[in-house]
Design a protein around this motif. Structure first.
Motif, short mmCIF file in Angstrom:
data_model
loop_
_atom_site.label_atom_id
_atom_site.label_comp_id
_atom_site.label_asym_id
_atom_site.label_seq_id
_atom_site.Cartn_x
_atom_site.Cartn_y
_atom_site.Cartn_z
N LEU A 35 38.79 21.70 69.44
CA LEU A 35 37.91 22.83 69.16
C LEU A 35 38.45 23.74 68.06
O LEU A 35 37.73 24.59 67.54
CB LEU A 35 37.68 23.65 70.44
N ALA A 36 39.73 23.55 67.71
CA ALA A 36 40.34 24.45 66.71
C ALA A 36 39.86 24.10 65.31
O ALA A 36 39.62 22.94 64.98
CB ALA A 36 41.85 24.31 66.79
N LEU A 37 39.76 25.14 64.51
CA LEU A 37 39.34 24.93 63.12
C LEU A 37 40.52 24.60 62.21
O LEU A 37 40.43 24.74 60.99
CB LEU A 37 38.63 26.19 62.61
N ALA A 196 43.94 27.41 80.10
CA ALA A 196 43.55 28.78 79.72
C ALA A 196 44.57 29.36 78.73
O ALA A 196 44.19 29.98 77.72
CB ALA A 196 43.45 29.66 80.96
N ASN A 197 45.84 29.13 79.00
CA ASN A 197 46.88 29.65 78.09
C ASN A 197 46.78 28.98 76.72
O ASN A 197 46.95 29.62 75.68
CB ASN A 197 48.28 29.43 78.68
N LEU A 202 44.78 29.58 70.89
CA LEU A 202 43.86 29.29 69.77
C LEU A 202 43.05 30.53 69.38
O LEU A 202 42.26 30.48 68.44
CB LEU A 202 42.86 28.19 70.17
N GLY A 203 43.20 31.60 70.19
CA GLY A 203 42.45 32.83 69.89
C GLY A 203 41.27 33.06 70.81
O GLY A 203 40.50 34.01 70.63
N LEU A 222 38.16 29.52 66.65
CA LEU A 222 39.46 29.17 67.21
C LEU A 222 40.34 28.57 66.11
O LEU A 222 39.89 27.71 65.36
CB LEU A 222 39.28 28.16 68.35
N HIS A 223 41.57 29.07 66.04
CA HIS A 223 42.49 28.56 65.01
C HIS A 223 43.48 27.58 65.61
O HIS A 223 43.62 27.52 66.84
CB HIS A 223 43.21 29.73 64.33
#
Ligand code: EPU
Length: 420
Positions: A35-37, A196-197, A202-203, A222-223
């Motif tokens: 999901l991170a960009l 969750a952590n 990821l922000g 999300l990074h």
């Protein structure tokens, strides 16, 4: 060619052993990393079959994935396929965590129904409820889960039971949805907290994991991040049980003792000595252990994934133990194998075993019927007089990294043998 595990039983386990990263935590964190960009690095990755299957599946979907020792680098910004192949997806339960991820990334997911251990019905109604509450259309067709969504919008989701899978899938959907989601009756397992952590790293805004209520504010970009997975709770428990079973003296390092409370309490009740430090658990046993009763429950109750190795240990405890499986309907298939080794176990119904402790088990050729059944077979083999050959070693490799090597380092006589 396959492999069997041969154990010459009767050797006491002694020494120090370190625990690997969590299998079920990795199973949720690897897809979440998509999901991170930007690129993500997942550390303390267990080197088990599930991690390799994930790598192949993510690559097939279009992600760039590299795996090194204990680490996976994932860059999913290039993902352009929404349909992982059945021959990979069916190898593991967690493949359906790709549904919310692909839905969030591409607006559509076509994922084969999940595989995993054969331990009775494993419905996904709560997952479907979670995702549809957030605006997805989800249907099951031709053995596939097909999900589509225009815009995902946060919502309240009440789970009928604290399902790990449904909690993970709803969390993954919610971080990609606009607005707030509240998951009530959420699973509290350590791997849910770890996910969750990770999402936080990821922000994402995810609060309350580890309690019954998880609140997520979705829709944030999300990074990438670097994140180390928690140690495996079930591997730690399996090693603790193996130490007790062989009247050993084993220190497990890199563990999280509070995750082990339910097992530690039972082992103490049996007469095992346990001492804990920050990230170390020492397990010592001498002489006869006492029978205890065990009932599996969602965390922080006694984990269903330790029910099988625990039953193998109870088979030589003095007195009568009752083992009651509350989570899965069919998780006692391995009992037949223990009977072949001389255990005295009778089933009152499909969920309750009465274990009358015997003096000793005797080595035999037995079969691992699934992953944790395999762990029970290993414990039984370590206790037994003579040689135990365990078929289907590949089940054990699905979830335990180098279990044979770790046991050897503690003094067990264990070898992998290739067979036709
Ligand atoms: N359930 C439903 N409907 C649902 C979801 C679950 O009725 O939609 C029921 C199940 O039938 C079961 C109970 O709820 O009776 C709990 O199931 P859960 O969803 O919590 O289990 P899971 O997500 O399928 C994970 C682990 C299992 C572990 C269980 C329980 C992963 C990949 N798998 O399964 O791990 O036993 O939680 O803690 O995280 C293993 O590692 O050997 C293993 C099987």
């Amino acid at each position: 060619m396959g492999e069997i595990l041969r154990i010459h039983g009767g050797y006491r386990l002694e020494g120090e052993v370190s625990v690997s990263g969590g299998k079920n935590a990795a199973a949720a964190i690897i897809p979440a990393a998509m999901l991170a960009l930007g690129p993500c690095t997942v550390e303390n990755l267990p080197d088990n079959e599930d991690s390799h299957v994930y790598m192949e599946m993510l690559r097939w979907l279009g992600a760039k994935v590299e795996m090194g020792k204990g680490v996976m680098h994932i860059d999913a910004t290039t993902v352009d396929r929404c349909n992982p192949p059945a021959e990979l997806a069916s190898k593991m339960r967690a493949s359906y965590y790709l549904v919310p991820v692909l839905l969030g990334l591409l607006g559509r997911a076509e994922v084969p129904m999940p595989g995993g251990c054969n331990i009775g019905a494993r419905p996904i109604d709560q997952t479907i409820k979670g995702m549809t509450s957030l605006g997805a259309q989800v249907r099951q067709e031709r053995g596939m889960i097909i999900a589509e969504a225009g815009e995902l919008v946060g919502s309240d989701v009440y789970l009928d039971m604290p399902s790990v899978g449904a909690t993970v899938n709803t969390m993954l959907t919610a971080v990609m949805a606009r607005g707030n989601t509240v998951i009530y009756n959420a699973a509290k397992e350590p791997h849910v907290v770890d996910l969750a952590n990770f999402l936080g790293s990821l922000g994402a805004s995810v609060k309350g994991a580890g309690t019954d209520i998880i609140r997520i504010r979705g829709g944030r970009p999300l990074h990438g991040s670097s994140y180390a997975i928690i140690p495996d709770q079930i591997e730690t428990g399996t090693l603790m049980i193996a130490a007790a079973a062989t009247c050993g003296d084993v220190t497990i390092t890199g563990a999280i003792p509070p995750h082990m409370e339910a097992l530690s309490a039972k082992l103490l009740e049996m007469g095992v000595h346990i001492s804990e430090d920050d990230d170390r658990i020492r397990v010592r046993a001498n002489g006869k252990l006492r029978a205890v009763s065990v009932k599996t429950q969602a965390y922080p109750g006694f984990p269903t994934d330790l029910q099988q190795p625990m039953t193998a240990l109870l088979s030589i405890a003095s007195g009568t133990s009752v083992v009651n499986e509350r989570i899965f309907e069919s998780r006692f298939r391995y009992v037949d194998e223990l009977l072949r080794m001389g255990a005295d176990i009778s089933m009152i119904d499909s969920r309750t075993a009465i274990v009358n402790g015997v003096e000793k088990l005797t080595g035999a050729r037995i079969t691992a019927t699934d992953l944790r059944a395999g762990a029970a077979m290993v414990v039984a083999g370590l206790i037994a007089d003579g040689v135990t050959d365990i078929d289907n070693f590949h089940y054990i490799q699905r979830g335990y990294e180098n279990l044979d090597e770790k046991l050897r380092s503690l003094g067990a006589h264990v070898e992998r043998i290739r067979v036709p």
